[in-house]
Enzyme design. Structure first.
Site, short mmCIF file in Angstrom:
data_model
loop_
_atom_site.label_atom_id
_atom_site.label_comp_id
_atom_site.label_asym_id
_atom_site.label_seq_id
_atom_site.Cartn_x
_atom_site.Cartn_y
_atom_site.Cartn_z
CB THR A 23 7.05 17.26 9.08
OG1 THR A 23 7.06 15.84 9.18
CG2 THR A 23 7.16 17.68 7.64
CB VAL A 71 1.77 -0.03 4.89
CG1 VAL A 71 0.36 -0.47 5.26
CG2 VAL A 71 2.36 0.81 6.03
CG ASN A 122 1.66 10.87 9.93
OD1 ASN A 122 1.89 10.12 8.98
ND2 ASN A 122 2.60 11.40 10.67
CG PHE A 147 5.86 4.37 7.82
CD1 PHE A 147 5.38 3.24 7.18
CD2 PHE A 147 5.75 5.59 7.18
CE1 PHE A 147 4.77 3.34 5.95
CE2 PHE A 147 5.14 5.69 5.94
CZ PHE A 147 4.66 4.56 5.31
CG ASP A 189 3.90 7.44 11.21
OD1 ASP A 189 4.45 7.91 10.21
OD2 ASP A 189 4.51 6.87 12.13
CG ASP A 226 5.32 13.01 12.43
OD1 ASP A 226 5.65 11.98 11.79
OD2 ASP A 226 5.48 14.17 12.00
CD GLU A 231 -9.51 0.90 11.91
OE1 GLU A 231 -8.90 1.38 12.89
OE2 GLU A 231 -10.66 1.24 11.61
CE LYS A 267 4.28 13.64 8.52
NZ LYS A 267 5.67 13.69 8.09
CG LEU A 321 -1.93 -1.14 1.30
CD1 LEU A 321 -2.55 -1.23 2.67
CD2 LEU A 321 -2.99 -0.93 0.23
N GLY A 322 2.04 1.15 0.61
CA GLY A 322 2.90 2.33 0.65
C GLY A 322 4.15 2.04 1.46
CB SER A 323 7.35 2.06 1.40
OG SER A 323 7.63 2.81 0.23
N GLY A 324 7.70 4.23 3.57
CA GLY A 324 8.25 5.53 3.99
C GLY A 324 9.22 5.31 5.13
C1 LIG Z 1 1.14 2.43 12.85
O1 LIG Z 1 1.94 3.23 12.05
C2 LIG Z 1 1.58 3.37 10.75
C3 LIG Z 1 0.42 2.87 10.18
C4 LIG Z 1 0.18 3.06 8.82
C5 LIG Z 1 -1.03 2.52 8.20
C6 LIG Z 1 -2.01 1.87 8.96
C7 LIG Z 1 -3.12 1.35 8.32
C8 LIG Z 1 -3.22 1.53 6.95
N1 LIG Z 1 -4.17 1.15 6.07
C9 LIG Z 1 -3.78 1.57 4.84
C10 LIG Z 1 -2.57 2.24 4.97
C11 LIG Z 1 -1.83 2.89 3.91
C12 LIG Z 1 -2.36 2.98 2.63
C13 LIG Z 1 -1.63 3.66 1.65
C14 LIG Z 1 -0.40 4.28 1.94
C15 LIG Z 1 0.08 4.17 3.23
C16 LIG Z 1 1.38 4.87 3.62
O2 LIG Z 1 2.41 4.48 2.78
N2 LIG Z 1 1.23 6.32 3.55
C17 LIG Z 1 0.46 6.83 4.63
C18 LIG Z 1 1.36 6.97 5.83
N3 LIG Z 1 2.02 8.24 6.06
C19 LIG Z 1 3.03 8.01 7.08
C20 LIG Z 1 2.60 8.97 4.94
C21 LIG Z 1 -0.61 3.49 4.22
N4 LIG Z 1 -2.24 2.19 6.28
N5 LIG Z 1 -1.15 2.69 6.88
C22 LIG Z 1 1.11 3.76 8.07
C23 LIG Z 1 2.26 4.24 8.66
C24 LIG Z 1 2.49 4.03 10.00
O3 LIG Z 1 3.64 4.48 10.60
#
Ligand SMILES: COc1cc(-c2ccc3ncc(-c4cccc([C@@H](O)NCCN(C)C)c4)n3n2)ccc1O
Length: 304
Positions: free
Chosen positions: A199, A46, A163, A43, A180, A158, A113, A160, A38-41
């Site tokens: 940030t 995911v 998040n 953290f 996050d 954090d 979730e 923003k 779903l994504g990365s960063g």
């Molecule tokens: C618990 O900490 C985190 C949870 C999540 C999280 C939790 C549930 C969830 N359902 C869908 C997704 C999701 C879907 C698309 C992109 C991302 C993520 O790459 N970008 C959003 C996070 N943000 C830190 C930029 C996350 N997430 N992401 C993301 C970063 C975290 O540090």
């Protein structure tokens, strides 16, 4: 979207052990089928996943952990355990839920979730800016989640738009989920927490001045988020991070007529009571929830 600066330079003077988490030693794939990323960063990564026993979908956050203390790759296990200890103390409709935990030698996996509506950041970008009624809809949910977090003596540090996610987006009233908690801290009485994390455009002056942080630090970020929700502009953003930080420390921002000519005085008062340099003088989350812009005393006060 900017990334948060690395939590490595956190000088957490917080004492007291965080709740240790009960990480399963097995392989997450024994219980969950891993699906698309779903994504990365900063953290980690995911991935969407499906629990094999129930068919329920979740989000699995994979965090590489350091092989040894001196390593620069990955996060320290105690950092992830602190985040998990905090997540285990939180149960609120506007804060994403933690369901399961796995740990191997090289990585830790948080089963969370699944949130399908994307980031509030992208929702605003697609709409340029929001009406005051739309902004209030989102803010009231954010404030409820933050007021609950602060009632548990936990600060996010954090906050923003990146998040803050929407459970689903193509619905009349999208539901907010705060995610996050990588920089979050338990605020223990009698201890001081300082950090240089966050940030630039969202961090409060006390972070830059390396002064004690508190739940009021989150409230400054909410003031910045509100300003952005209503105008699409960022109040302290400079050409460079250094310029942004200078603007934050100076507390210098204005409601440019070009973006705020249609904004109510009540909305500007709400922002003005959060973007206050002295942390102790800022509205708390509980006070923000009863500010007349969020909780009109009568229908005639309702913003457009
Ligand atoms: C618990 O900490 C985190 C949870 C999540 C999280 C939790 C549930 C969830 N359902 C869908 C997704 C999701 C879907 C698309 C992109 C991302 C993520 O790459 N970008 C959003 C996070 N943000 C830190 C930029 C996350 N997430 N992401 C993301 C970063 C975290 O540090």
């Amino acid at each position: 979207a900017e990334g948060s600066s690395c939590p490595e330079d956190v000088e957490a003077l917080v004492t007291g052990a965080d709740a240790m988490a009960a990480f399963k030693a097995g392989n997450v794939e024994e219980l969950y089928e891993l699906l698309d990323t779903l994504g990365s960063g900063h953290f980690g990564v995911v991935k969407r996943c499906r629990e094999r026993g129930t068919g329920t979908f979740y989000a699995a956050k994979f965090v590489k952990t350091r092989k040894c203390r001196g390593s620069l790759r990955g996060l320290g296990r105690e950092q992830v355990e602190r985040e998990v200890g905090i997540l285990q103390q939180l149960e609120h409709p506007n804060i994403m839920r933690l369901y399961d935990l796995f740990a191997s030698k090289a990585e830790m996996v948080l089963v969370l979730e699944l949130i399908c509506g994307g980031e509030l950041f992208d929702f605003i970008a697609a709409k340029e800016m929001l009406t005051e009624a739309e902004a209030i809809e989102f803010l009231e949910q954010i404030l409820r989640g933050v007021a609950y977090m602060h009632s548990q003596h936990i600060a996010h540090f954090d906050l923003k738009p990146e998040n803050i996610m929407l459970l689903e987006k193509d619905v009349p009233n999208p539901k907010i989920k705060i995610i996050d908690f990588g920089l979050a801290q338990k605020l223990e009485d009698g201890t001081t927490f300082k950090s240089l994390c966050g940030t630039p455009q969202y961090i409060a002056p006390e972070v830059i001045n390396y002064e004690p942080l508190s739940s009021a630090t989150d409230m400054w970020s909410i003031g910045v988020i509100t300003y952005i929700l209503l105008s699409g502009m960022s109040p302290f953003q400079g050409e460079t991070d250094a310029e942004t930080l200078t603007n934050v420390v100076a507390g210098s921002y204005e409601f440019e007529n070009k973006y705020f000519s249609q904004t109510s005085e009540m909305a500007k008062d709400f922002i003005g009571q959060l973007l206050v340099k002295e942390p102790g003088d800022r509205m708390t989350a509980a006070e923000s929830l009863v500010h007349p812009w969020i909780k009109p005393l009568s229908r005639k006060q309702v913003a457009n």
